[in-house]
Design a protein around this motif. Structure first.
Motif: not given
Length: 181
Positions: A147-159
């Protein structure tokens, strides 16, 4: 004959008194239940609109991340099932859910409380894989659909590296349970 009529009248009177008391008790119980219902705040589904999401790397167990969802709304919310996670912008399918982590009850978050999901990013017996910089998160509805919109999170250490063995737990009410499997 009069004695019989009198005892029937007393029995009838007793029955009426008992019935009246029972009716009063039912009415009082109904009023108490409706007052409790009126005062109780309705519980809504946790979504990206009423929660704050963070993802962090953990030192133990290795190859794991911890996803945290904190209720930022004014009403309690249900964190149903497990989150749908998309590892990277070009992911073809969400990460699998670790079925053995199904909690006994739906995790309910009061305002300010958090739920946790553990993420295994890879395993030596997994196939393929690549480093990814983002993690897309969708919440689940009562029926287990996204459901709902996706929330995009940045992952630690650049990947972070993900392979085919990557899985996510169901929502848990504490980080230790989310990382214990």
């Amino acid at each position: 004959m009069r004695v019989t009529t009198r005892s029937v009248s007393r029995a009838a009177a007793s029955s009426m008194v008992v019935a009246s008391l029972a009716l009063v008790g039912l009415q009082a119980a109904g009023q108490t239940a409706s007052a409790a219902t009126a005062k109780a705040s309705p519980v809504v589904t946790c979504t990206t609109a009423n929660t704050a999401l963070t993802v962090t790397e953990v030192s133990r167990p290795i190859n794991h991340l911890l996803l945290k969802a904190t209720n930022t709304g004014t009403k309690p919310c249900y964190a149903y099932s497990a989150p749908f996670l998309r590892a990277g912008a070009d992911a073809q399918a969400p990460l699998a859910w670790a079925e053995e982590t199904t909690p006994q009850a739906v995790v309910t978050l009061k305002p300010g409380q958090s739920a946790y999901a553990g993420i295994t990013t890879y395993s030596p017996d997994g196939e393929g894989g690549s480093a990814t910089k983002t993690l897309g998160v969708f919440f689940s509805d009562k029926k287990g659909g996204a459901i709902n919109k996706e929330k995009t999170l940045k992952l630690p250490h650049g990947g972070v590296f993900f392979n085919s063995a990557a899985v996510v737990t169901y929502w848990q009410d504490n980080p230790a349970d989310a990382l214990a499997w």
